[in-house]
Design an enzyme around this catalytic site. Structure first.
Site, PDB file in Angstrom:
ATOM      1  CG  HIS A  93      -2.121  -0.913   1.006  1.00  0.00           C
ATOM      2  ND1 HIS A  93      -3.156  -0.642   0.130  1.00  0.00           N
ATOM      3  CD2 HIS A  93      -2.402  -2.122   1.536  1.00  0.00           C
ATOM      4  CE1 HIS A  93      -4.022  -1.632   0.150  1.00  0.00           C
ATOM      5  NE2 HIS A  93      -3.588  -2.556   0.990  1.00  0.00           N
ATOM      6  CG  HIS A 201       0.154  -8.422   2.722  1.00  0.00           C
ATOM      7  ND1 HIS A 201      -0.310  -7.240   2.177  1.00  0.00           N
ATOM      8  CD2 HIS A 201      -0.387  -9.410   1.969  1.00  0.00           C
ATOM      9  CE1 HIS A 201      -1.082  -7.519   1.140  1.00  0.00           C
ATOM     10  NE2 HIS A 201      -1.153  -8.822   0.993  1.00  0.00           N
ATOM     11  CG  HIS A 203      -4.100  -6.507   7.926  1.00  0.00           C
ATOM     12  ND1 HIS A 203      -4.878  -5.366   7.815  1.00  0.00           N
ATOM     13  CD2 HIS A 203      -2.918  -6.197   7.356  1.00  0.00           C
ATOM     14  CE1 HIS A 203      -4.180  -4.418   7.210  1.00  0.00           C
ATOM     15  NE2 HIS A 203      -2.995  -4.899   6.914  1.00  0.00           N
TER      16      HIS A 203
HETATM   17 FE   LIG Z   1      -0.032  -5.104   2.580  1.00  0.00          FE
HETATM   18 FE   LIG Z   2      -1.473  -4.021   5.600  1.00  0.00          FE
END
Ligand SMILES: [Fe+2]
Ligand SMILES: [Fe+2]
Length: 284
Positions: A93, A201, A203
């Site tokens: 992101h 990544h 989560h």
């Molecule tokens: Fe990510």
């Molecule tokens: Fe993330």
């Protein structure tokens, strides 16, 4: 880049605060992906407590979702640094907010995945220097399985770790990747060459924290810091609707049950080997 190159060599980060307790063991708190305002609030309120409770020497946090859940800006990074975080890492992101250029071009405490093509702004690693602590290298990599294709992180990691080990053998890696196999494989390849590989990544925090035979601490995914009454940080209903209809939806950051997640890693200064790794999942 640095405003005082005479005191802070390129690629190194000066520490603005004393390093706390230090007895030959480096204690590093890693904070998993900070999601939006709830995540930043958790960092602000819990990092001082965690620093004290674990006698932490330095704090590294993944900030790729810190601005409204997507990307990072100079202002959100400043807020995170002010809360007691020393180094911010990122991931896929990275580019969601155009203001990230201000961090990539001028902030030595900000690290992006190393394995972007040559010429990409920013740095893939940094060396944290604080009084009374050995130099600590922080390296950020991004996986390629079920993710945008970057340069091969395995080859990039080997070359960069070799380079960093000329300065220090205390090396922490945030491997931002989707596939568990890719994360385990990279960490196994680096066992004995780095102090810790912690994944980000997905989560979703995994429960496989361990120290490999060569002394590298590992956790496949550290989770995320933000609202857990959610689907990985976003409001539940639009995500479910998206899966059911395939129609685009607006994914707002959720609000409820805010947790700070991550891990505390203990590293022997002399050997660079990890002596402990402990998951963190603390309610705000
Ligand atoms: Fe990510
Ligand atoms: Fe993330």
């Amino acid at each position: 880049m640095g405003s005082s190159p005479a005191r802070t060599p390129p690629g190194e980060t000066a520490c603005p605060r004393p390093s706390g307790h230090y007895f030959g063991v480096v204690k590093l708190l890693f904070i998993a992906d900070i999601v939006g305002q709830p995540g930043r609030r958790a960092v602000k309120e819990l990092v001082p407590q965690l620093r004290q409770a674990h006698a932490v020497n330095l704090v590294v946090a993944n900030g790729e979702n810190s601005a409204g859940g997507s990307g990072i800006t100079v202002n959100t990074a400043e807020e995170i640094f002010a809360a007691g975080v020393d180094i911010i890492t990122s991931g896929d992101h990275l580019w969601d907010q155009k203001e990230v250029m201000g961090l990539l071009e001028g902030e030595r405490r900000f690290v992006r995945p190393l394995n972007y093509p040559p010429g990409t702004p920013g740095q893939g690693s940094t060396i944290f220097q604080a009084q009374g602590l050995p130099p600590v290298a922080i390296l950020n990599l991004q996986g390629r399985t079920f993710m945008p294709t970057l340069e091969n992180p395995f080859h990039a990691a080997l070359a960069e770790v070799e380079r960093l080990r000329r300065t220090t053998n205390v090396i922490f890696i945030d491997f931002h990747a989707e596939a568990t196999s890719e994360k385990v494989a990279l960490a196994r390849m680096l066992d004995g060459r780095v102090s810790a590989v912690v994944g980000t990544h997905t989560h979703v925090q995994t429960a496989d924290e361990q120290i490999f035979p060569g002394g590298t601490a590992f956790l496949c995914d550290a989770g995320f810091t933000g609202p857990h009454e959610s689907v990985i940080g976003r409001e539940i209903e639009p995500i479910v609707r998206r899966f059911m209809t395939n129609m685009p939806q607006k994914f707002e950051v959720a609000k409820g049950r805010v947790l700070l997640q991550g891990a505390v890693v203990e590293i022997n200064e002399q050997t660079g080997r990890a002596t402990g790794i402990q998951r963190v999942s603390q309610a705000l």
